[in-house]
Design a protein around this motif. Structure first.
Motif, short mmCIF file in Angstrom:
data_model
loop_
_atom_site.label_atom_id
_atom_site.label_comp_id
_atom_site.label_asym_id
_atom_site.label_seq_id
_atom_site.Cartn_x
_atom_site.Cartn_y
_atom_site.Cartn_z
N TRP A 14 -20.38 -21.04 -10.99
CA TRP A 14 -21.73 -19.96 -10.44
C TRP A 14 -21.04 -18.92 -10.09
N ASP A 15 -19.89 -19.61 -9.55
CA ASP A 15 -19.26 -17.91 -8.40
C ASP A 15 -18.90 -16.71 -9.08
N ALA A 16 -18.75 -16.96 -9.69
CA ALA A 16 -17.56 -15.94 -10.81
C ALA A 16 -18.92 -15.16 -12.02
N VAL A 17 -20.10 -15.97 -12.44
CA VAL A 17 -21.88 -15.70 -12.65
C VAL A 17 -21.75 -14.76 -11.73
N TYR A 18 -22.31 -14.87 -9.85
CA TYR A 18 -22.34 -14.29 -9.42
C TYR A 18 -22.11 -13.13 -9.18
N GLY A 19 -20.15 -13.19 -9.05
CA GLY A 19 -19.12 -11.98 -9.16
C GLY A 19 -20.20 -10.81 -9.73
N ILE A 20 -20.24 -11.17 -11.19
CA ILE A 20 -20.42 -10.19 -12.13
C ILE A 20 -21.95 -9.88 -12.12
N LEU A 21 -22.73 -9.83 -11.59
CA LEU A 21 -24.07 -9.93 -11.52
C LEU A 21 -24.22 -8.88 -9.74
N THR A 22 -22.90 -9.33 -9.28
CA THR A 22 -23.04 -8.51 -7.84
C THR A 22 -22.30 -6.78 -8.89
N SER A 23 -21.44 -7.34 -9.51
CA SER A 23 -20.66 -5.41 -9.64
C SER A 23 -21.50 -5.03 -10.70
N ALA A 24 -22.17 -5.46 -11.04
CA ALA A 24 -23.55 -4.79 -12.18
C ALA A 24 -24.60 -4.84 -11.64
N MET A 26 -26.78 -6.30 -9.55
CA MET A 26 -27.94 -7.41 -10.48
C MET A 26 -28.31 -8.72 -9.42
N ALA A 27 -27.43 -8.67 -8.65
CA ALA A 27 -27.17 -10.12 -7.67
C ALA A 27 -28.35 -10.12 -6.80
N SER A 28 -29.93 -10.21 -7.23
CA SER A 28 -30.76 -9.46 -6.20
C SER A 28 -31.73 -11.06 -5.25
N HIS A 29 -30.44 -12.53 -6.17
CA HIS A 29 -31.19 -13.55 -5.56
C HIS A 29 -30.33 -14.85 -5.05
N PRO A 30 -30.12 -15.47 -4.52
CA PRO A 30 -29.39 -16.19 -3.63
C PRO A 30 -28.67 -16.72 -4.52
N LEU A 31 -27.56 -17.62 -5.02
CA LEU A 31 -26.17 -17.94 -5.76
C LEU A 31 -27.09 -19.35 -6.45
N GLU A 32 -28.20 -19.55 -6.28
CA GLU A 32 -28.72 -21.19 -6.09
C GLU A 32 -30.04 -20.77 -6.91
N LYS A 33 -30.42 -19.67 -6.84
CA LYS A 33 -30.97 -19.44 -7.87
C LYS A 33 -31.03 -19.10 -8.64
N VAL A 34 -29.81 -18.09 -9.17
CA VAL A 34 -29.62 -17.81 -10.29
C VAL A 34 -28.92 -18.69 -11.24
N ARG A 35 -28.45 -20.11 -10.04
CA ARG A 35 -28.43 -21.50 -10.75
C ARG A 35 -29.25 -21.67 -11.75
N SER A 36 -29.97 -21.89 -11.00
CA SER A 36 -31.64 -23.03 -11.39
C SER A 36 -32.59 -21.86 -12.20
N ALA A 37 -32.23 -20.12 -12.38
CA ALA A 37 -33.12 -19.90 -13.67
C ALA A 37 -32.40 -19.66 -15.31
N GLU A 49 -12.17 -15.16 -22.69
CA GLU A 49 -11.32 -15.01 -22.44
C GLU A 49 -10.50 -15.92 -22.20
N GLY A 50 -10.15 -16.79 -23.00
CA GLY A 50 -9.21 -18.28 -22.36
C GLY A 50 -10.38 -18.95 -21.48
N ASP A 51 -9.73 -18.93 -20.03
CA ASP A 51 -10.97 -19.35 -19.48
C ASP A 51 -11.21 -18.41 -17.94
N LEU A 52 -11.07 -17.13 -18.67
CA LEU A 52 -11.74 -15.91 -17.52
C LEU A 52 -13.34 -15.70 -18.08
N LEU A 53 -14.50 -15.69 -17.28
CA LEU A 53 -15.42 -15.40 -17.87
C LEU A 53 -15.75 -14.17 -17.81
N LEU A 54 -16.49 -13.24 -19.31
CA LEU A 54 -16.30 -11.58 -19.33
C LEU A 54 -17.71 -11.53 -18.84
N GLY A 55 -19.15 -12.86 -19.23
CA GLY A 55 -20.31 -12.20 -19.92
C GLY A 55 -20.91 -12.58 -19.75
#
Length: 140
Positions: A14-24, A26-37, A49-55
């Motif tokens: 979820w840290d990787a998810v939040y990092g991608i949302l931040t780079s876009a 789009m991160a306007s909610h706390p990480l735990e709310k993003v995970r819950s959503a 790609e391998g273990d790298l989350l791309l999107g």
């Protein structure tokens, strides 16, 4: 190397998810709310790609005839390589026969038009944080 597609939230960083949302911007909610959503969504798609989350992306739905896409985002260095299209296509495959709207950052309309979406004439929203959303360009 091909892409690996995961259609559930099991083992997601979820840290990787939040990092991608931040780079876009789009991160306007706390990480735990993003995970819950994501965990409470009707459909989720994560591309690796391998273990790298791309999107990733998600959809909420009534399971019958209405759905909405949210949080479609791709790592900046992988944008323009068809990953966003892959994500939206995989989500849509699980929404057969449903009307689908999207909630995305202003400026991506051309991308969604290329996938068959059309601008709604009557779309409106009531935002919980109206001023923040106005500043981001979501409303007048």
């Amino acid at each position: 190397m091909g892409y690996r597609i995961q259609e559930n939230c099991q083992g997601i960083d979820w840290d990787a998810v939040y990092g991608i949302l931040t780079s876009a911007r789009m991160a306007s909610h706390p990480l735990e709310k993003v995970r819950s959503a994501f965990e409470n969504s009707y459909r989720t798609v994560f591309v690796f790609e391998g273990d790298l989350l791309l999107g990733f992306g998600r959809a909420i739905s009534d399971g019958a005839y209405e759905a909405a896409l949210y949080d479609v985002a791709v790592l900046p260095e992988y944008r323009g390589k068809g990953i966003g299209k892959l994500i939206v296509t995989k989500i849509q495959e699980g929404l057969p026969g449903m009307n689908t709207i999207f909630f995305a950052m202003p400026g991506v309309e051309k991308f969604y038009r290329s996938m068959g979406y059309a601008k709604m004439l009557t779309g409106m929203a009531k935002f919980a944080r109206a001023e923040v959303m106005r500043e981001k360009g979501f409303s007048d």
